[in-house]
Design a protein around this motif. Structure first.
Motif, PDB file in Angstrom:
ATOM      1  N   PRO A 176       0.818  -1.240  -0.280  1.00 12.77           N
ATOM      2  CA  PRO A 176       0.083   0.057  -0.109  1.00 12.77           C
ATOM      3  C   PRO A 176       0.782   1.209   0.051  1.00 12.77           C
ATOM      4  O   PRO A 176       2.040   1.388   0.646  1.00 12.77           O
ATOM      5  CB  PRO A 176      -0.803  -0.052   1.405  1.00 12.77           C
ATOM      6  N   GLU A 177       0.398   2.315  -0.705  1.00  9.64           N
ATOM      7  CA  GLU A 177       0.856   3.595  -0.596  1.00  9.64           C
ATOM      8  C   GLU A 177       0.197   4.594   0.175  1.00  9.64           C
ATOM      9  O   GLU A 177      -0.893   4.602   0.010  1.00  9.64           O
ATOM     10  CB  GLU A 177       1.161   4.058  -2.239  1.00  9.64           C
ATOM     11  N   PRO A 178       0.882   5.485   0.810  1.00 12.26           N
ATOM     12  CA  PRO A 178       0.066   6.564   1.452  1.00 12.26           C
ATOM     13  C   PRO A 178      -0.384   7.660   0.432  1.00 12.26           C
ATOM     14  O   PRO A 178       0.328   7.804  -0.437  1.00 12.26           O
ATOM     15  CB  PRO A 178       1.223   7.178   2.395  1.00 12.26           C
ATOM     16  N   PHE A 179      -1.337   8.365   0.919  1.00 10.52           N
ATOM     17  CA  PHE A 179      -1.991   9.503   0.042  1.00 10.52           C
ATOM     18  C   PHE A 179      -1.167  10.666   0.643  1.00 10.52           C
ATOM     19  O   PHE A 179      -0.558  10.689   1.699  1.00 10.52           O
ATOM     20  CB  PHE A 179      -3.383   9.707   0.397  1.00 10.52           C
ATOM     21  N   ALA A 180      -0.938  11.689  -0.154  1.00 10.80           N
ATOM     22  CA  ALA A 180      -0.633  12.788   0.183  1.00 10.80           C
ATOM     23  C   ALA A 180      -1.057  13.698   0.861  1.00 10.80           C
ATOM     24  O   ALA A 180      -2.485  13.246   1.442  1.00 10.80           O
ATOM     25  CB  ALA A 180      -0.197  13.842  -1.083  1.00 10.80           C
ATOM     26  N   ALA A 181      -0.615  14.688   1.981  1.00  9.94           N
ATOM     27  CA  ALA A 181      -1.459  15.562   2.619  1.00  9.94           C
ATOM     28  C   ALA A 181      -2.693  16.266   2.169  1.00  9.94           C
ATOM     29  O   ALA A 181      -2.455  16.576   0.974  1.00  9.94           O
ATOM     30  CB  ALA A 181      -0.576  16.445   3.217  1.00  9.94           C
ATOM     31  N   PRO A 182      -3.580  16.306   2.658  1.00 10.48           N
ATOM     32  CA  PRO A 182      -4.055  16.139   3.965  1.00 10.48           C
ATOM     33  C   PRO A 182      -4.730  14.733   4.482  1.00 10.48           C
ATOM     34  O   PRO A 182      -5.109  14.585   5.145  1.00 10.48           O
ATOM     35  CB  PRO A 182      -5.104  17.309   4.196  1.00 10.48           C
ATOM     36  N   PHE A 183      -4.503  13.594   3.363  1.00 11.62           N
ATOM     37  CA  PHE A 183      -4.674  12.300   3.656  1.00 11.62           C
ATOM     38  C   PHE A 183      -4.016  11.441   4.145  1.00 11.62           C
ATOM     39  O   PHE A 183      -3.734  10.267   3.644  1.00 11.62           O
ATOM     40  CB  PHE A 183      -5.677  11.880   2.182  1.00 11.62           C
ATOM     41  N   THR A 184      -2.978  11.889   4.882  1.00 10.56           N
ATOM     42  CA  THR A 184      -1.798  10.811   5.410  1.00 10.56           C
ATOM     43  C   THR A 184      -2.085   9.664   6.165  1.00 10.56           C
ATOM     44  O   THR A 184      -1.306   8.917   6.259  1.00 10.56           O
ATOM     45  CB  THR A 184      -0.613  11.803   6.148  1.00 10.56           C
ATOM     46  N   ASN A 185      -3.427   9.813   6.779  1.00 11.64           N
ATOM     47  CA  ASN A 185      -3.680   8.544   7.563  1.00 11.64           C
ATOM     48  C   ASN A 185      -4.525   7.574   6.764  1.00 11.64           C
ATOM     49  O   ASN A 185      -4.865   6.578   7.133  1.00 11.64           O
ATOM     50  CB  ASN A 185      -4.654   8.882   8.701  1.00 11.64           C
ATOM     51  N   TRP A 186      -4.554   7.770   5.414  1.00 12.17           N
ATOM     52  CA  TRP A 186      -5.030   6.760   4.526  1.00 12.17           C
ATOM     53  C   TRP A 186      -3.916   6.305   3.634  1.00 12.17           C
ATOM     54  O   TRP A 186      -2.980   6.876   3.085  1.00 12.17           O
ATOM     55  CB  TRP A 186      -6.177   7.615   3.568  1.00 12.17           C
ATOM     56  N   THR A 187      -4.204   4.925   3.270  1.00 13.57           N
ATOM     57  CA  THR A 187      -3.282   4.412   2.271  1.00 13.57           C
ATOM     58  C   THR A 187      -4.125   3.801   0.903  1.00 13.57           C
ATOM     59  O   THR A 187      -5.442   3.441   1.323  1.00 13.57           O
ATOM     60  CB  THR A 187      -2.387   3.137   2.833  1.00 13.57           C
ATOM     61  N   TRP A 188      -3.578   3.637   0.085  1.00 12.47           N
ATOM     62  CA  TRP A 188      -4.248   2.773  -1.392  1.00 12.47           C
ATOM     63  C   TRP A 188      -3.375   1.711  -1.948  1.00 12.47           C
ATOM     64  O   TRP A 188      -2.479   1.889  -1.559  1.00 12.47           O
ATOM     65  CB  TRP A 188      -4.670   3.956  -2.475  1.00 12.47           C
ATOM     66  N   GLN A 189      -3.949   0.600  -2.317  1.00 10.92           N
ATOM     67  CA  GLN A 189      -3.552  -0.176  -2.934  1.00 10.92           C
ATOM     68  C   GLN A 189      -4.262  -0.539  -4.140  1.00 10.92           C
ATOM     69  O   GLN A 189      -5.383  -0.778  -4.074  1.00 10.92           O
ATOM     70  CB  GLN A 189      -3.117  -1.518  -1.927  1.00 10.92           C
ATOM     71  N   VAL A 190      -3.653  -1.214  -5.213  1.00 13.38           N
ATOM     72  CA  VAL A 190      -4.313  -1.816  -6.424  1.00 13.38           C
ATOM     73  C   VAL A 190      -3.753  -3.122  -6.797  1.00 13.38           C
ATOM     74  O   VAL A 190      -2.742  -3.389  -6.617  1.00 13.38           O
ATOM     75  CB  VAL A 190      -3.899  -0.732  -7.396  1.00 13.38           C
ATOM     76  N   ILE A 191      -4.850  -3.936  -6.720  1.00 12.98           N
ATOM     77  CA  ILE A 191      -4.646  -5.404  -7.303  1.00 12.98           C
ATOM     78  C   ILE A 191      -5.454  -5.620  -8.551  1.00 12.98           C
ATOM     79  O   ILE A 191      -6.485  -5.205  -8.575  1.00 12.98           O
ATOM     80  CB  ILE A 191      -5.052  -6.271  -6.240  1.00 12.98           C
ATOM     81  N   SER A 192      -4.373  -5.950  -9.497  1.00  9.42           N
ATOM     82  CA  SER A 192      -5.134  -6.158 -10.860  1.00  9.42           C
ATOM     83  C   SER A 192      -4.700  -7.705 -11.198  1.00  9.42           C
ATOM     84  O   SER A 192      -3.765  -8.243 -11.209  1.00  9.42           O
ATOM     85  CB  SER A 192      -4.055  -5.407 -11.923  1.00  9.42           C
ATOM     86  N   THR A 193      -5.941  -8.440 -11.846  1.00  4.86           N
ATOM     87  CA  THR A 193      -5.778  -9.592 -12.203  1.00  4.86           C
ATOM     88  C   THR A 193      -6.490  -9.844 -13.508  1.00  4.86           C
ATOM     89  O   THR A 193      -7.564  -9.648 -13.784  1.00  4.86           O
ATOM     90  CB  THR A 193      -6.625 -10.805 -11.343  1.00  4.86           C
ATOM     91  N   PRO A 194      -5.235 -10.116 -14.406  1.00  7.90           N
ATOM     92  CA  PRO A 194      -5.909 -10.482 -15.821  1.00  7.90           C
ATOM     93  C   PRO A 194      -6.877 -11.521 -15.829  1.00  7.90           C
ATOM     94  O   PRO A 194      -7.040 -12.552 -15.020  1.00  7.90           O
ATOM     95  CB  PRO A 194      -4.811 -10.912 -16.625  1.00  7.90           C
ATOM     96  N   LEU A 195      -8.120 -11.338 -16.921  1.00  5.29           N
ATOM     97  CA  LEU A 195      -9.192 -12.308 -17.200  1.00  5.29           C
ATOM     98  C   LEU A 195      -8.748 -13.045 -18.291  1.00  5.29           C
ATOM     99  O   LEU A 195      -8.431 -12.431 -19.260  1.00  5.29           O
ATOM    100  CB  LEU A 195     -10.627 -11.556 -17.116  1.00  5.29           C
TER     101      LEU A 195
END
Length: 88
Positions: free
Chosen positions: A26-45
């Protein structure tokens, strides 16, 4: 609601080609959202040979100070290199 808004933002950035699903997470968001992280999972179909290539893409948003986790999934087209096709 805030986590859902952040998830839609990340998914939109993926669709526009501004953000890459290949970034480690997971990657942190920039300020002012520093308490949040995002992650992307991609699976080919697996698709029919003439149907094009697609992937299931899931955006995961987490809050650092709580156990809150929000997930948003969507099927997106892939380009010839296997990356999510952006609108750039």
């Amino acid at each position: 609601a805030h986590a859902a808004d952040l998830a839609v933002t990340v998914m939109s950035e993926l669709q526009m080609g501004v953000r890459s699903p290949a970034q480690p997470g997971p990657e942190p968001f920039a300020a002012p959202f520093t308490n949040w992280t995002w992650q992307v999972i991609s699976t080919p179909l697996e698709t029919a040979p003439d149907a094009g290539s697609f992937a299931t893409v899931e955006v995961i948003i987490r809050h650092a100070d709580s156990e809150l986790v929000h997930r948003l999934g969507q099927i997106l087209p892939l380009d010839a290199s296997g990356e999510v096709k952006g609108e750039q």
